[in-house]
Design a protein around this motif. Sequence first.
Motif, PDB file in Angstrom:
ATOM      1  N   VAL A 106       1.013  -1.264  -0.035  1.00  0.00           N
ATOM      2  CA  VAL A 106       0.347  -0.449   0.085  1.00  0.00           C
ATOM      3  C   VAL A 106       0.889   1.414  -0.246  1.00  0.00           C
ATOM      4  O   VAL A 106       0.596   1.929  -0.764  1.00  0.00           O
ATOM      5  CB  VAL A 106      -1.349  -0.644   0.740  1.00  0.00           C
ATOM      6  CG1 VAL A 106      -1.559   1.376   1.581  1.00  0.00           C
ATOM      7  CG2 VAL A 106      -1.721  -1.280   0.732  1.00  0.00           C
ATOM      8  N   ALA A 149      -8.752 -11.125  -5.246  1.00  0.00           N
ATOM      9  CA  ALA A 149      -9.392 -10.401  -4.484  1.00  0.00           C
ATOM     10  C   ALA A 149      -9.641 -10.701  -3.218  1.00  0.00           C
ATOM     11  O   ALA A 149     -10.197  -9.814  -2.596  1.00  0.00           O
ATOM     12  CB  ALA A 149     -10.020  -9.355  -5.526  1.00  0.00           C
ATOM     13  N   ASP A 152      -7.608 -10.645  -0.766  1.00  0.00           N
ATOM     14  CA  ASP A 152      -6.706  -9.897  -0.109  1.00  0.00           C
ATOM     15  C   ASP A 152      -7.547  -9.318   0.961  1.00  0.00           C
ATOM     16  O   ASP A 152      -7.143  -8.588   1.481  1.00  0.00           O
ATOM     17  CB  ASP A 152      -6.478  -8.509  -1.170  1.00  0.00           C
ATOM     18  CG  ASP A 152      -4.632  -9.586  -1.935  1.00  0.00           C
ATOM     19  OD1 ASP A 152      -4.496  -9.919  -1.136  1.00  0.00           O
ATOM     20  OD2 ASP A 152      -4.974  -8.928  -3.442  1.00  0.00           O
ATOM     21  N   GLY A 153      -8.750  -9.216   0.336  1.00  0.00           N
ATOM     22  CA  GLY A 153      -9.881  -7.560   1.093  1.00  0.00           C
ATOM     23  C   GLY A 153     -10.609  -8.423   2.408  1.00  0.00           C
ATOM     24  O   GLY A 153     -10.647  -7.842   3.396  1.00  0.00           O
TER      25      GLY A 153
ATOM     26  N   ARG B  99      -7.821   5.838  -2.614  1.00  0.00           N
ATOM     27  CA  ARG B  99      -6.361   5.868  -1.862  1.00  0.00           C
ATOM     28  C   ARG B  99      -6.053   6.141  -0.754  1.00  0.00           C
ATOM     29  O   ARG B  99      -5.409   5.315  -0.207  1.00  0.00           O
ATOM     30  CB  ARG B  99      -5.595   5.983  -2.965  1.00  0.00           C
ATOM     31  CG  ARG B  99      -4.101   6.338  -3.719  1.00  0.00           C
ATOM     32  CD  ARG B  99      -3.664   5.993  -4.243  1.00  0.00           C
ATOM     33  NE  ARG B  99      -3.170   8.145  -4.757  1.00  0.00           N
ATOM     34  CZ  ARG B  99      -3.019   8.535  -5.907  1.00  0.00           C
ATOM     35  NH1 ARG B  99      -2.189   7.915  -7.116  1.00  0.00           N
ATOM     36  NH2 ARG B  99      -3.073   9.914  -5.861  1.00  0.00           N
ATOM     37  N   PHE B 102      -7.397   4.538   1.733  1.00  0.00           N
ATOM     38  CA  PHE B 102      -6.611   2.521   1.686  1.00  0.00           C
ATOM     39  C   PHE B 102      -5.158   2.687   2.530  1.00  0.00           C
ATOM     40  O   PHE B 102      -5.592   2.248   3.365  1.00  0.00           O
ATOM     41  CB  PHE B 102      -6.436   1.776   0.935  1.00  0.00           C
ATOM     42  CG  PHE B 102      -7.131   1.209   0.276  1.00  0.00           C
ATOM     43  CD1 PHE B 102      -8.128   0.854   0.112  1.00  0.00           C
ATOM     44  CD2 PHE B 102      -6.082   0.327   0.611  1.00  0.00           C
ATOM     45  CE1 PHE B 102      -8.319  -0.642  -0.263  1.00  0.00           C
ATOM     46  CE2 PHE B 102      -6.073  -1.876   0.532  1.00  0.00           C
ATOM     47  CZ  PHE B 102      -7.189  -1.602  -0.014  1.00  0.00           C
ATOM     48  N   GLU B 103      -4.940   3.980   2.067  1.00  0.00           N
ATOM     49  CA  GLU B 103      -3.410   4.195   2.764  1.00  0.00           C
ATOM     50  C   GLU B 103      -3.585   4.348   4.479  1.00  0.00           C
ATOM     51  O   GLU B 103      -2.927   3.900   5.233  1.00  0.00           O
ATOM     52  CB  GLU B 103      -2.779   5.596   2.564  1.00  0.00           C
ATOM     53  CG  GLU B 103      -1.360   5.655   2.425  1.00  0.00           C
ATOM     54  CD  GLU B 103      -0.418   6.916   2.991  1.00  0.00           C
ATOM     55  OE1 GLU B 103      -1.604   7.951   2.003  1.00  0.00           O
ATOM     56  OE2 GLU B 103       0.672   6.970   2.503  1.00  0.00           O
ATOM     57  N   VAL B 150     -14.428  -7.625  -1.723  1.00  0.00           N
ATOM     58  CA  VAL B 150     -14.560  -8.162  -3.109  1.00  0.00           C
ATOM     59  C   VAL B 150     -14.009  -6.490  -3.671  1.00  0.00           C
ATOM     60  O   VAL B 150     -13.158  -6.130  -4.487  1.00  0.00           O
ATOM     61  CB  VAL B 150     -15.366  -8.753  -3.517  1.00  0.00           C
ATOM     62  CG1 VAL B 150     -15.698  -8.240  -4.993  1.00  0.00           C
ATOM     63  CG2 VAL B 150     -15.803 -10.264  -3.250  1.00  0.00           C
ATOM     64  N   ASP B 152     -13.074  -4.331  -1.840  1.00  0.00           N
ATOM     65  CA  ASP B 152     -11.576  -3.651  -1.628  1.00  0.00           C
ATOM     66  C   ASP B 152     -10.430  -4.081  -2.019  1.00  0.00           C
ATOM     67  O   ASP B 152      -9.588  -3.859  -2.301  1.00  0.00           O
ATOM     68  CB  ASP B 152     -11.644  -4.039   0.535  1.00  0.00           C
ATOM     69  CG  ASP B 152     -12.230  -3.077   1.058  1.00  0.00           C
ATOM     70  OD1 ASP B 152     -12.502  -2.011   0.227  1.00  0.00           O
ATOM     71  OD2 ASP B 152     -12.803  -3.553   2.069  1.00  0.00           O
ATOM     72  N   GLY B 153     -10.659  -6.124  -2.054  1.00  0.00           N
ATOM     73  CA  GLY B 153      -9.767  -6.426  -2.050  1.00  0.00           C
ATOM     74  C   GLY B 153      -8.726  -6.161  -4.255  1.00  0.00           C
ATOM     75  O   GLY B 153      -7.753  -5.645  -4.202  1.00  0.00           O
ATOM     76  N   LEU B 154     -10.658  -5.911  -4.960  1.00  0.00           N
ATOM     77  CA  LEU B 154     -10.138  -5.261  -6.170  1.00  0.00           C
ATOM     78  C   LEU B 154      -9.844  -4.209  -6.126  1.00  0.00           C
ATOM     79  O   LEU B 154      -8.808  -3.632  -7.615  1.00  0.00           O
ATOM     80  CB  LEU B 154     -12.130  -5.504  -7.121  1.00  0.00           C
ATOM     81  CG  LEU B 154     -12.115  -6.929  -7.261  1.00  0.00           C
ATOM     82  CD1 LEU B 154     -13.903  -6.750  -7.652  1.00  0.00           C
ATOM     83  CD2 LEU B 154     -11.334  -7.593  -8.151  1.00  0.00           C
ATOM     84  N   LEU B 156      -7.566  -2.510  -4.221  1.00  0.00           N
ATOM     85  CA  LEU B 156      -6.532  -2.654  -3.871  1.00  0.00           C
ATOM     86  C   LEU B 156      -5.466  -3.201  -5.432  1.00  0.00           C
ATOM     87  O   LEU B 156      -4.372  -2.379  -5.369  1.00  0.00           O
ATOM     88  CB  LEU B 156      -5.765  -3.479  -2.993  1.00  0.00           C
ATOM     89  CG  LEU B 156      -4.387  -3.959  -2.589  1.00  0.00           C
ATOM     90  CD1 LEU B 156      -3.517  -2.302  -1.946  1.00  0.00           C
ATOM     91  CD2 LEU B 156      -4.257  -4.863  -1.505  1.00  0.00           C
ATOM     92  N   GLU B 157      -5.911  -4.126  -5.600  1.00  0.00           N
ATOM     93  CA  GLU B 157      -5.324  -4.417  -7.690  1.00  0.00           C
ATOM     94  C   GLU B 157      -5.523  -2.966  -8.282  1.00  0.00           C
ATOM     95  O   GLU B 157      -4.381  -2.915  -8.865  1.00  0.00           O
ATOM     96  CB  GLU B 157      -6.479  -6.007  -7.738  1.00  0.00           C
ATOM     97  CG  GLU B 157      -6.207  -6.150  -8.863  1.00  0.00           C
ATOM     98  CD  GLU B 157      -4.475  -6.901  -9.044  1.00  0.00           C
ATOM     99  OE1 GLU B 157      -4.073  -7.106  -7.866  1.00  0.00           O
ATOM    100  OE2 GLU B 157      -4.223  -7.610 -10.027  1.00  0.00           O
ATOM    101  N   LEU B 159      -5.289  -0.472  -7.231  1.00  0.00           N
ATOM    102  CA  LEU B 159      -4.626   0.900  -7.611  1.00  0.00           C
ATOM    103  C   LEU B 159      -3.158   0.668  -7.578  1.00  0.00           C
ATOM    104  O   LEU B 159      -2.824   1.282  -7.802  1.00  0.00           O
ATOM    105  CB  LEU B 159      -4.811   1.358  -5.704  1.00  0.00           C
ATOM    106  CG  LEU B 159      -5.962   2.060  -5.242  1.00  0.00           C
ATOM    107  CD1 LEU B 159      -6.137   1.816  -4.508  1.00  0.00           C
ATOM    108  CD2 LEU B 159      -5.880   4.138  -6.039  1.00  0.00           C
ATOM    109  N   SER B 160      -2.978  -0.821  -7.630  1.00  0.00           N
ATOM    110  CA  SER B 160      -1.790  -1.392  -7.745  1.00  0.00           C
ATOM    111  C   SER B 160      -1.547  -0.858  -9.487  1.00  0.00           C
ATOM    112  O   SER B 160      -0.381  -1.167  -9.990  1.00  0.00           O
ATOM    113  CB  SER B 160      -1.497  -2.749  -6.662  1.00  0.00           C
ATOM    114  OG  SER B 160      -1.850  -2.501  -5.552  1.00  0.00           O
ATOM    115  N   THR B 167     -10.407  -6.062 -13.115  1.00  0.00           N
ATOM    116  CA  THR B 167     -10.674  -5.754 -12.500  1.00  0.00           C
ATOM    117  C   THR B 167     -12.511  -5.597 -12.374  1.00  0.00           C
ATOM    118  O   THR B 167     -13.395  -6.143 -11.796  1.00  0.00           O
ATOM    119  CB  THR B 167     -10.165  -4.714 -11.273  1.00  0.00           C
ATOM    120  OG1 THR B 167     -10.199  -3.227 -12.397  1.00  0.00           O
ATOM    121  CG2 THR B 167      -8.618  -4.836 -10.581  1.00  0.00           C
TER     122      THR B 167
END
Lengths: 185, 185
Positions: A106, A149, A152-153, B99, B102-103, B150, B152-154, B156-157, B159-160, B167
């Motif tokens: 992150v 995801a 991760d989530g 973002r 999230f951080e 789902v 949150d995980g997507l 993060l994916e 954002l990365s 996604t």
Amino acid sequence: MSERREELIEKSLDYMLEHGVAGLTLRPLAGAIGTSARLLVYHFGSKDGLITAVMDEVRARIQRSFAGVLGDPTKKPVKSVMQAFWAWTIHRANVKYMRLLFEVQVLAIHNPAMYGPYLEGTSSSWLELIEASLPPSREKRAFATLCAAVIDGLLLEYLSTRDGRRTTRALELFNRLMAGRTLDA
Amino acid sequence: MSERREELIEKSLDYMLEHGVAGLTLRPLAGAIGTSARLLVYHFGSKDGLITAVMDEVRARIQRSFAGVLGDPTKKPVKSVMQAFWAWTIHRANVKYMRLLFEVQVLAIHNPAMYGPYLEGTSSSWLELIEASLPPSREKRAFATLCAAVIDGLLLEYLSTRDGRRTTRALELFNRLMAGRTLDA
DNA sequence: TGTTTCATGTAACATTCGTTTCATGAGCGA
DNA sequence: TCGCTCATGAAACGAATGTTACATGAAACA
């Protein structure tokens, strides 16, 4: 390399597993593990070198530990891979490694120049491994993305709330959702 | 409050949306927005007060913006709530707010004393909102947890990797998985 | 035994941090 | 016009940062 060096890596790793990497500074770390900032720089060249060495060790431990419990993913259905992933992830001995990896990933979003190199070689989302356990399909890639995801989530939710029961039930629900479906539906 | 204060919040927010909060220091921030560290402390009491004010504004903007597009979640099927969530989240104008949130959420995992207060009032996972759009069920809570994970995980994916296509496809796949299922299966 | 390498302690380096002190205007009500 | 509040600038504070210089002692090797 040096024996002393490996000892310092291990102790620094323990410290970082507990305190994270965002606000890390040398003197408090050195004091906590019974050495000095001078020594850390001597053995690792710089603060950056220390973190690199520690994160390499994190990656190595995760791969070593996880390879032991998973075996060949191409020979398993995705459901059991997901279960194995999740059980391993939230295991008491492992979750702190995932937490550290999560933090670095992150931080790398806003500051890839500083934190990106620490992730080198880490597919911190587990896309490839999950993809390997999926049968060929038109939507294989999207499916692997979804599975990663979900892990991760749920991991983020678990790290924030420590509610292992609820998050594990959510994963079981996801597995049941997948069970009755062909991929191309 | 003061007009000048709101202007400083807005400019500081823009800066933090771009640079994040992990390595934030007053002087570079002040230089970038055309003021001085002295003034920031004068108007907000401390660095902490500034970040608090900025994060309050983040929360307010997110709620205001999202309330506009969603309406009453109890009147919509979960699928459309998820779609609305996702479309809003990865929208160009909104994703930087997510973002930043999230951080802070991830930093709060290792350092809740410092970063936890910035999340006050933020259900940074969208559990309640999603739960409101679900019909009563034995597994309602696990289901809402899964849906939030789902997203949150997507996110993060996304954002990365910034791979919006992949996604988004993964989310559509998840919605299809849910479609043919009763909750208690 | 003499020399050299490695590990370490002490102390300092310059820089940056959040914050504070002091001074100075600018605007404004009495 | 006189004061008073508010906003701002210049500069410094003590503390902490990563890093370096110098000295020392132990161990290994000649």
